[in-house]
Motif scaffolding. Structure first.
Motif, PDB file in Angstrom:
ATOM      1  N   ARG A  99       0.855  -1.186   0.000  1.00  0.00           N
ATOM      2  CA  ARG A  99       0.000   0.000   0.000  1.00  0.00           C
ATOM      3  C   ARG A  99       0.893   1.238   0.000  1.00  0.00           C
ATOM      4  O   ARG A  99       2.081   1.166   0.337  1.00  0.00           O
ATOM      5  N   ASP A 100       0.323   2.374  -0.396  1.00  0.00           N
ATOM      6  CA  ASP A 100       1.088   3.616  -0.393  1.00  0.00           C
ATOM      7  C   ASP A 100       1.229   4.138   1.024  1.00  0.00           C
ATOM      8  O   ASP A 100       0.411   3.835   1.891  1.00  0.00           O
ATOM      9  N   ASP A 101       2.270   4.927   1.220  1.00  0.00           N
ATOM     10  CA  ASP A 101       2.557   5.470   2.546  1.00  0.00           C
ATOM     11  C   ASP A 101       1.656   6.664   2.839  1.00  0.00           C
ATOM     12  O   ASP A 101       2.057   7.808   2.688  1.00  0.00           O
ATOM     13  N   GLN A 102       0.425   6.361   3.218  1.00  0.00           N
ATOM     14  CA  GLN A 102      -0.536   7.430   3.472  1.00  0.00           C
ATOM     15  C   GLN A 102      -1.165   7.259   4.845  1.00  0.00           C
ATOM     16  O   GLN A 102      -1.580   6.158   5.198  1.00  0.00           O
ATOM     17  N   VAL A 103      -1.236   8.362   5.567  1.00  0.00           N
ATOM     18  CA  VAL A 103      -1.821   8.298   6.904  1.00  0.00           C
ATOM     19  C   VAL A 103      -3.334   8.418   6.813  1.00  0.00           C
ATOM     20  O   VAL A 103      -3.852   9.268   6.081  1.00  0.00           O
ATOM     21  N   LYS A 104      -4.011   7.537   7.541  1.00  0.00           N
ATOM     22  CA  LYS A 104      -5.464   7.646   7.660  1.00  0.00           C
ATOM     23  C   LYS A 104      -5.801   7.727   9.145  1.00  0.00           C
ATOM     24  O   LYS A 104      -4.990   7.339   9.978  1.00  0.00           O
ATOM     25  N   SER A 150      -6.773   7.150  12.897  1.00  0.00           N
ATOM     26  CA  SER A 150      -6.701   5.979  13.767  1.00  0.00           C
ATOM     27  C   SER A 150      -8.012   5.842  14.533  1.00  0.00           C
ATOM     28  O   SER A 150      -8.916   6.650  14.379  1.00  0.00           O
ATOM     29  N   GLU A 172       5.658   8.081   6.784  1.00  0.00           N
ATOM     30  CA  GLU A 172       4.571   8.828   7.417  1.00  0.00           C
ATOM     31  C   GLU A 172       3.662   7.879   8.199  1.00  0.00           C
ATOM     32  O   GLU A 172       3.183   8.200   9.279  1.00  0.00           O
ATOM     33  N   SER A 173       3.413   6.711   7.607  1.00  0.00           N
ATOM     34  CA  SER A 173       2.475   5.768   8.222  1.00  0.00           C
ATOM     35  C   SER A 173       3.207   4.497   8.646  1.00  0.00           C
ATOM     36  O   SER A 173       4.356   4.272   8.276  1.00  0.00           O
ATOM     37  N   LYS A 174       2.506   3.666   9.409  1.00  0.00           N
ATOM     38  CA  LYS A 174       3.128   2.473   9.969  1.00  0.00           C
ATOM     39  C   LYS A 174       3.426   1.405   8.913  1.00  0.00           C
ATOM     40  O   LYS A 174       3.111   1.552   7.748  1.00  0.00           O
ATOM     41  N   SER A 221      -0.488   6.981  11.885  1.00  0.00           N
ATOM     42  CA  SER A 221       0.659   7.883  11.813  1.00  0.00           C
ATOM     43  C   SER A 221       1.827   7.357  12.651  1.00  0.00           C
ATOM     44  O   SER A 221       1.634   6.723  13.681  1.00  0.00           O
TER      45      SER A 221
END
Lengths: 95, 475
Positions: free
Chosen positions: A63-68, A70, B18-20, B26
């Protein structure tokens, strides 16, 4: 039996399980049966077969490094036996 | 009997994604406890982890920078153990097919250059953080860090002293910073180190049992712990004392290592292939493109600093040991041309001030242009070098522009002969005994008189001119 009750003790300790003598004997029998069953595979000649870690014909699922967002902390902690300062509270684990 | 110390290291570096590793929470440091968590990183039943593409790329990049072979086929495994920092009761790691194998790092030692072999670099996820202090019979657990991508770098036991291990750690940190895969902030736990150490007779006839030391959170602590253990192992070997394979904890406050209870080290991780994650098979062109886009590494930059700027090896070594410091130096060089002067400031006052404040070169509080301004004020005689040091301290404390400090505090050097002569005459008048000493042949008295004149001018007198005029007046 291939698995002795002492080995069940050791495996139980690794999994932090406390078993009665009766359970130990039962699991020794179950685990032995599983091993014996799996042992049948050694009848096959596998000299030219690469070790298989996965049977699915898939690789490189990323998957792409994207924050969603929590989870809400209250939901996360709702199963915790004890909570303190927004943290899970557990028995002290160092001296 | 000649005794050899053997040290191998396992270094964990958090990757700067940026993400785990397997979910979209995050990785940012310092958030409120347990606010960067989701069902995946806290191990709820039925969830499906999915690897972070960037983390794979960073791990490959690190492997290449450490001269490793990148595996064309790699897989993730489960490492099973029960500990409250691990919500799933297993850590996703790599066992028999790591992503990178067989690299090396070259370090400088007292006896010249030395190659430290890297056995492997593999990917894994970080565990949560345990807070032990202040909660009586309890510990608190914060899972924000659980699932943050890590690489574990494992060396061969090629280091023969704590100093060599320290040099390796510094070099490794520099490389990881240069390739920008980890911020390497030890104080935030981005870089942690485990040590394996023992002692062996040179002829290999006998050896002590290996000690493991876990999670040393600063290189300084790691080196101190190794020095302590080196001594303990050597003594045990020479005295013939029996040793056991054990895990020891470094107690920083008491500067000793302490054996941990054997209960805590009943390790049997029962690794097996992670059934929720499919294998990683990287093609050659992908690896090639990462290799071709690797930035300049510390060794290359070291050579360039010597050839391009004419710096001594020592200076080039120190400046390139930190990417930030080397960048800072090169920014100065775009607006100023005396490399050695800039280097002296950076290696001297700047590093001293950083060390005194426990800071990194990335924390220098003023831009390169300010340092160059300060140097130019000395070059053109506006201020003396001793005043420049005071201005520097002010710049470091407040990040202020040196021109403003000089103006506000009236620090401009006094180079006016008439003004200086007035001061000198006053000094001669008020210090008759020293003047007599000087005239009687005690040349040292001159220094005292210069000091008095400096005191009267608050350090602003042009030192060369002051010396010259004072000598002339006295004779």
């Amino acid at each position: 039996m291939r698995i002795k009750p002492e080995e069940v003790d050791y495996i139980a300790a690794l999994s932090r399980l406390v078993l009665s003598d009766q359970e130990k004997n039962m699991y020794a029998r179950h685990l032995s049966e599983i091993l014996e069953h799996a042992e049948r595979l050694s009848e096959l000649d596998t000299d030219d077969v690469e070790p298989t870690a996965h049977v699915l014909p898939l690789k490189n699922v990323f998957r792409d490094d994207q924050v969603k967002p929590s989870l809400e902390r209250d939901i996360l902690l709702s199963n915790a036996p004890e909570v303190e300062n927004g943290c899970f509270k557990v028995p002290r684990i160092v001296e | 009997m000649e005794v050899q110390t053997l040290i191998g290291l396992e270094v964990h570096a958090e990757l700067a994604t940026e993400s785990k590793m397997f979910c979209s929470c995050s990785t940012e440091f310092g958030a409120e406890p347990n606010t960067h968590c989701c069902p995946i990183c806290t191990g709820m039943p039925g969830v499906l982890p999915m690897p972070n593409k960037k983390a794979i790329e960073y791990a490959v990049k690190a492997g290449l920078a450490l001269n490793c072979d990148i595996s064309e086929f790699s897989k993730m495994d489960r490492k099973n153990y029960y500990y409250p920092d691990l919500p799933k009761a297993y850590q996703i790691s790599q066992y028999d097919l790591p992503l990178c194998t067989g690299g090396y790092v070259d370090i400088e030692t007292e006896d010249g250059p030395k190659r430290i072999r890297i056995r492997r670099v593999h990917m894994e996820e970080d565990a949560g953080k345990l807070l032990h202090e202040g909660w009586g019979n309890n510990s608190l657990v914060d899972y924000n860090r659980a699932g943050v991508p890590l690489i574990e770098i494992v060396t061969e036991p090629d280091m023969n002293s704590p100093a060599e291990a320290g040099a390796f750690l510094d070099k490794l940190k520099a490389i990881l910073q240069y390739i920008e895969v980890s911020d390497c902030k030890m104080e935030e736990g981005s870089l942690r180190c485990d040590v394996n150490i023992n002692a062996r007779a040179d002829d290999k006839s006998m050896a002590t049992a290996i000690t493991e030391m876990k999670n040393l959170n600063s290189f300084k602590a790691a080196v101190k712990a190794m020095e302590y253990e080196e001594k303990r192992h050597r003594e045990a070997l020479l005295e013939g004392d029996p040793t056991v394979h054990e895990t020891r904890r470094w107690d920083d406050a008491r500067s000793v290592t302490v054996a941990m209870r054997s209960k805590e080290e009943a390790h049997d991780y029962r690794y097996f292939p992670e059934p929720d994650l499919v294998p990683i098979a990287l093609d050659k062109s992908y690896i090639k493109s990462i290799r071709e886009n690797l930035p300049e590494l510390p060794d290359q930059r070291y050579q360039r600093f010597i050839s391009q700027y004419g710096l001594p090896q020592y200076d080039a070594g120190i400046l390139t040991s930190s990417k930030y410091l080397a960048d800072y130096f090169e920014q100065c060089m775009t607006i100023y041309d005396n490399a050695k002067t800039v280097s002296n400031w950076l290696m001297g006052d700047v590093l001293r001030a950083l060390n005194e404040n426990g800071k990194d070169p990335s924390d220098i509080p003023f831009p390169p242009a300010y340092l160059v301004d300060l140097i130019k004020y000395v070059d053109d005689g506006t201020i003396s070098i001793s005043i420049a040091k005071k201005v520097f301290d002010e710049m470091f404390a407040n990040g202020t522009d040196p021109g403003a400090i000089i103006k506000e505090q009236g620090l401009v050097q006094i180079s006016d002969e008439g003004e200086l002569l007035g001061v000198i005459r006053q000094v001669i008048q008020e210090n008759a005994p020293s003047v007599a000493d000087y005239k009687a042949g005690k040349k040292k008295a001159l220094g005292y008189l210069v000091g008095q004149a400096m005191k009267l001018t608050k350090g602003k007198a042009n030192p060369q001119l002051l010396n010259k005029l004072l000598e002339r007046e006295l004779n």
